[in-house]
Design a protein around this motif. Structure first.
Motif, PDB file in Angstrom:
ATOM      1  N   ASN A 162      -5.808  13.649 -14.700  1.00 53.73           N
ATOM      2  CA  ASN A 162      -7.027  12.896 -14.424  1.00 53.73           C
ATOM      3  C   ASN A 162      -7.225  11.581 -15.041  1.00 53.73           C
ATOM      4  N   VAL A 163      -6.068  10.874 -15.043  1.00 51.77           N
ATOM      5  CA  VAL A 163      -6.032   9.430 -15.460  1.00 51.77           C
ATOM      6  C   VAL A 163      -5.949   8.489 -14.647  1.00 51.77           C
ATOM      7  N   TRP A 164      -6.742   7.273 -14.903  1.00 48.20           N
ATOM      8  CA  TRP A 164      -6.989   6.167 -14.138  1.00 48.20           C
ATOM      9  C   TRP A 164      -6.087   5.063 -14.666  1.00 48.20           C
ATOM     10  N   LEU A 165      -5.017   4.727 -13.711  1.00 50.01           N
ATOM     11  CA  LEU A 165      -4.510   3.387 -14.184  1.00 50.01           C
ATOM     12  C   LEU A 165      -4.803   2.266 -13.277  1.00 50.01           C
ATOM     13  N   GLY A 166      -5.254   1.276 -13.813  1.00 48.62           N
ATOM     14  CA  GLY A 166      -6.022  -0.031 -13.104  1.00 48.62           C
ATOM     15  C   GLY A 166      -4.865  -1.147 -12.664  1.00 48.62           C
ATOM     16  N   GLU A 167      -5.295  -1.590 -11.711  1.00 47.49           N
ATOM     17  CA  GLU A 167      -4.668  -2.808 -11.055  1.00 47.49           C
ATOM     18  C   GLU A 167      -4.197  -3.729 -12.289  1.00 47.49           C
ATOM     19  N   THR A 220      -4.418   8.486 -10.855  1.00 48.90           N
ATOM     20  CA  THR A 220      -4.565   7.557  -9.872  1.00 48.90           C
ATOM     21  C   THR A 220      -4.109   6.268 -10.491  1.00 48.90           C
ATOM     22  N   MET A 221      -3.175   5.776  -9.655  1.00 47.29           N
ATOM     23  CA  MET A 221      -2.511   4.550  -9.833  1.00 47.29           C
ATOM     24  C   MET A 221      -2.468   3.340  -8.799  1.00 47.29           C
ATOM     25  N   GLY A 237       9.013   1.680 -26.833  1.00 50.00           N
ATOM     26  CA  GLY A 237       8.724   3.018 -27.474  1.00 50.00           C
ATOM     27  C   GLY A 237       8.076   3.902 -26.680  1.00 50.00           C
ATOM     28  N   LYS A 238       7.668   5.128 -27.091  1.00 49.84           N
ATOM     29  CA  LYS A 238       6.963   6.053 -26.247  1.00 49.84           C
ATOM     30  C   LYS A 238       5.664   5.688 -26.235  1.00 49.84           C
ATOM     31  N   ILE A 239       5.144   6.410 -25.026  1.00 47.41           N
ATOM     32  CA  ILE A 239       3.747   5.972 -24.830  1.00 47.41           C
ATOM     33  C   ILE A 239       3.009   7.386 -24.190  1.00 47.41           C
ATOM     34  N   LYS A 240       2.271   7.681 -24.741  1.00 46.97           N
ATOM     35  CA  LYS A 240       1.424   9.026 -24.292  1.00 46.97           C
ATOM     36  C   LYS A 240       0.206   8.683 -23.968  1.00 46.97           C
ATOM     37  N   ILE A 241      -0.311   9.072 -22.691  1.00 48.97           N
ATOM     38  CA  ILE A 241      -1.729   8.770 -22.271  1.00 48.97           C
ATOM     39  C   ILE A 241      -2.082  10.106 -22.245  1.00 48.97           C
ATOM     40  N   GLY A 242      -3.393  10.645 -22.958  1.00 47.49           N
ATOM     41  CA  GLY A 242      -3.936  11.773 -22.766  1.00 47.49           C
ATOM     42  C   GLY A 242      -4.946  11.802 -21.488  1.00 47.49           C
ATOM     43  N   ASN A 243      -5.432  13.064 -21.388  1.00 47.76           N
ATOM     44  CA  ASN A 243      -6.130  13.290 -20.118  1.00 47.76           C
ATOM     45  C   ASN A 243      -7.558  12.895 -20.000  1.00 47.76           C
ATOM     46  N   ASN A 244      -8.110  12.677 -19.108  1.00 48.21           N
ATOM     47  CA  ASN A 244      -9.233  12.003 -18.603  1.00 48.21           C
ATOM     48  C   ASN A 244      -9.481  10.520 -19.331  1.00 48.21           C
ATOM     49  N   SER A 245      -8.371   9.874 -19.221  1.00 49.98           N
ATOM     50  CA  SER A 245      -8.629   8.636 -19.905  1.00 49.98           C
ATOM     51  C   SER A 245      -8.387   7.409 -18.771  1.00 49.98           C
ATOM     52  N   ILE A 287       0.767  -1.305   0.142  1.00 48.20           N
ATOM     53  CA  ILE A 287       0.088  -0.012   0.079  1.00 48.20           C
ATOM     54  C   ILE A 287       1.065   1.293  -0.032  1.00 48.20           C
ATOM     55  N   ILE A 288       1.051   1.726  -1.112  1.00 43.75           N
ATOM     56  CA  ILE A 288       1.912   2.994  -1.586  1.00 43.75           C
ATOM     57  C   ILE A 288       1.152   4.087  -2.098  1.00 43.75           C
ATOM     58  N   PRO A 289       1.095   5.352  -1.467  1.00 48.44           N
ATOM     59  CA  PRO A 289       0.327   6.282  -2.067  1.00 48.44           C
ATOM     60  C   PRO A 289       0.597   6.574  -3.368  1.00 48.44           C
ATOM     61  N   THR A 290      -0.343   7.073  -4.339  1.00 52.07           N
ATOM     62  CA  THR A 290      -0.199   7.301  -5.613  1.00 52.07           C
ATOM     63  C   THR A 290       0.948   8.534  -5.954  1.00 52.07           C
ATOM     64  N   SER A 291       1.050   9.434  -4.965  1.00 52.09           N
ATOM     65  CA  SER A 291       1.980  10.539  -4.934  1.00 52.09           C
ATOM     66  C   SER A 291       3.327  10.010  -4.960  1.00 52.09           C
ATOM     67  N   ILE A 292       3.590   9.093  -4.057  1.00 47.06           N
ATOM     68  CA  ILE A 292       5.057   8.509  -3.968  1.00 47.06           C
ATOM     69  C   ILE A 292       5.283   7.894  -5.361  1.00 47.06           C
TER      70      ILE A 292
END
Length: 183
Positions: A82-87, A64-65, A95-103, A42-47
């Protein structure tokens, strides 16, 4: 962001690529990833975000991670606001990966920017960037392959495989993913 398309290069090229880091940095990242990011501790997303930024990731606000996320190369990762990264998300970003806003990248989904050329005896490495534009939802256990752009507000349904780019506001399903309707 300039797209990387390295289909004509072999594994020797990858070892010397600006998409990789030296051995020492790679080992330190591997250990750090295992302890802090790809873990059920249990590690906070901010860390987690601070650690990713230290290794070169560009990350926006309100991300959110969830636990057990595997990121191969944080220096090749850009995440918007505002991106949600699920479990159990797997970001295999040679290669480069770009994830846009609200995804939203749901649990168990995979972004695979590297593959191998089965037509050659040497199985040369193929690296292509992935772009997830704003408002995109990648469903649980879905796969996005290298060279794919998921355009604005596209949806990739549960357990689907995107081998080609998804149109804006399209809902895609299956393997390979096919357009089933518009949002």
């Amino acid at each position: 962001m300039q797209k990387t398309d390295l289909t004509k290069y072999n594994n020797d090229w990858y070892k010397q690529s600006d998409l990789t880091r030296n051995f020492f940095v790679s080992v330190i990242w591997y250990i750090t990833n295992a302890i802090f990011i790809n873990s059920y501790l249990i590690i906070p997303t901010s860390i987690k975000i601070t650690i990713l930024k230290l290794f070169g990731a560009k990350i926006g606000k309100n991300v959110t991670m969830k636990p057990n996320i595997n990121i191969k190369a944080p220096w090749n990762l850009e995440i918007g606001d505002n991106v949600w990264l699920g479990e159990a998300l797997w970001i295999d970003n040679l290669g480069k990966i770009k994830i846009g806003n609200n995804s939203c990248l749901s649990q168990g989904s995979m972004l695979l920017s590297g593959n191998h050329d089965y037509r050659k005896e040497t199985f040369d490495l193929i690296i292509k960037d992935i772009i997830i534009e704003d408002g995109v939802w990648i469903g649980a256990k879905s796969v996005v392959c290298g060279g794919v752009t998921c355009h604005s507000h596209a949806v990739l349904s549960v357990n689907s495989v995107a081998t080609k780019s998804l149109t804006s506001y399209g809902i895609y399903q299956g393997n390979p993913a096919q357009l089933v309707r518009q949002r």
